[in-house]
Write a protein that holds these residues in place. Structure first.
Motif: not given
Length: 494
Positions: A243-246, A289-300, A401-403, A478-485
């Protein structure tokens, strides 16, 4: 005898009232609630440290007002807390998750908030506060006070609901920026490099083919909108491994948001900036959500924000990036399988089991290798390296994360789909978009390959303090993100 019984009754009543009173003090609560932080955070909150000098006690928030079910809830809470104190280890509790809105709403009573704050429009209220409280008064059946004021009882320095925040930076590592996007000459896996940044991400070559979209009527925990199954054909494409990361999203934010645009001495945008792409405004509150960024999925971020990211990525790389269609997404998630998951097992194998089920049923460890969902997530997103990839080399297609997908959602979408359709794109119009994959909050039935869901545009923006509400950020999801093609076309080596 009647008189003696009367005296005993009075004595019992008085004793009971004294017991109730004695066990309703903050000191009494502290005996069972051995949270490592709860009393310290309470003393730092506006319910303790305020200009009026009032100290709001535990039971004034965590029990309803007297006469409104106070005794009933006190008995329930006392029994639950005593059991936890005697038979559970507080070190095993997920305190962060218990402080979330989903958990807190079971332990904070709306009636108690209103009992103290019965005037929602005091003279000292700001204009922004007046707008927010007016909105609340018009939507009392759907909103709770803690939707906006979650941390008034227990101070959290990282919780800034009604304030623009600065957040993150892209490519902070000490290495040179990429000067060009990746060159693609064939339908093979490649690593995309974003020019002008240190950000790179893996793209997997997904072969074209046919599959049955949806689920059979016999599939466990199936929903009605997953059928009837239809065979559809999907052309080859590339899909992001994760998923697209932070890190990736912040490259977009830095390049396009107001704070990230480069200007000359006269305040004019320079040619180095991306033309015609307007990026996100600063978010209200911390979007990760203060969970951390980096490789975590970008959300909200909103659907609009995800689409704009794809337009920007297409422009800076010279390729055609976009969100997947629902058919492309499910085809990629299945990885050539026709079962509920791309790994072995049926949904009920992984559901919570009773004692007999634990003795004779299949264990749930297998799903933990591939899916971040309600049973193993600690109610927050995870980094992609905690799971294994599916047969196409994609991680977190299920859970985390949902996509977003490009299709408009319709419950009967598959009924209107022709068998043998080529690259279907869903209904021509609609009100909400399809989302797929389930989330870190999802039960096992919602992380099956065929499980469908849809956006909730209005509900996900209920507590946005801005007027008008942001088109970029979601205040209540706070649970939605996305993935690119990436399309396999003349720009990508076809």
């Amino acid at each position: 005898m009647i008189f003696i019984g009367f005296i005993i009754g009075i004595a019992v009543t008085i004793s009971s009232l004294k017991v109730i009173e004695a066990t309703s003090t903050n000191e009494s609560c502290e005996v069972c609630h051995v949270h490592p932080h709860v009393f310290d955070s309470w003393k730092l909150s506006v319910h303790h440290e305020n200009r009026t000098g009032m100290h709001i006690g535990c039971v004034e928030c965590h029990l309803p007002p007297k006469g409104q079910g106070y005794l009933k809830e006190k008995i329930k809470a006392g029994a639950r807390d005593a059991y936890g104190y005697l038979f559970k280890d507080s070190a095993d509790f997920n305190w962060e998750a218990k402080s979330s809105l989903e958990q807190a709403q079971h332990f904070v009573f709306e009636e108690s908030c209103i009992a103290c704050h019965n005037n929602l429009f005091p003279l000292t209220l700001t204009s922004e506060g007046q707008q927010a409280h007016l909105y609340y008064s018009q939507n009392e059946e759907e909103l709770r006070c803690i939707n906006c004021h979650l941390n008034v009882g227990h101070y959290d320095p990282n919780a800034l609901h009604a304030k623009n925040v600065e957040f993150g930076s892209a490519g902070a590592e000490a290495k040179e920026n990429y000067t060009a996007a990746a060159e693609v000459t064939a339908h093979e896996n490649f690593t995309e490099t974003i020019p002008g940044t240190t950000i790179a991400f893996n793209m997997k070559a997904i072969p074209g083919g046919s599959f049955k979209i949806g689920s059979p009527e016999t599939e466990q925990l199936r929903e009605s909108d997953e059928g009837p199954q239809k065979t559809v054909n999907v052309s080859p494409f590339f899909m992001a491994e994760i998923e697209v990361s932070w890190d990736e999203y912040l490259a977009f934010y830095s390049a396009t948001a107001a704070e990230g645009r480069t200007t000359d001495t006269e305040g004019t945008r320079t040619e180095a900036d991306v033309d015609a792409i307007s990026g996100p405004t600063p978010p209200y509150g911390q979007p990760d959500q203060n969970w951390g960024m980096g490789s975590r999925p970008a959300i909200t971020m909103s659907y609009h924000s995800a689409e704009t990211y794809c337009k920007w990525l297409s422009q800076v790389t010279g390729k055609t990036y976009r969100l997947p269609t629902e058919a492309e997404w499910e085809y990629a998630a299945r990885g050539g399988t026709e079962t509920p998951f791309f790994f072995e097992g049926q949904p009920k194998d992984f559901k919570e089991k009773n004692f007999i089920g634990k003795l004779f049923g299949k264990g749930s460890d297998l799903i933990n290798n591939y899916v971040v969902y309600e049973k193993n997530s600690s109610l927050k997103t995870a980094k992609p390296d905690v799971v294994e990839a599916n047969p196409f080399g994609l991680k977190n297609m299920l859970g985390n994360a949902a996509e977003y997908c490009t299709d408009w959602y319709a419950e009967d979408a598959y009924s209107n789909l022709s068998d043998g359709a080529n690259d279907p794109k869903g209904p021509a119009t609609g009100e909400e978009h399809v989302i797929r994959g389930g989330t870190f909050k999802s039960p096992v039935g919602e992380v099956r390959s065929a499980a469908r869901d849809y956006t909730r545009t209005e509900a996900w923006m209920k507590t946005d303090p801005q007027m008008p509400k942001s088109i970029w950020w979601l205040s209540d999801c706070n649970y939605i993100g996305f993935r690119v093609i990436c399309e396999y076309d003349e720009n990508t080596g076809k």
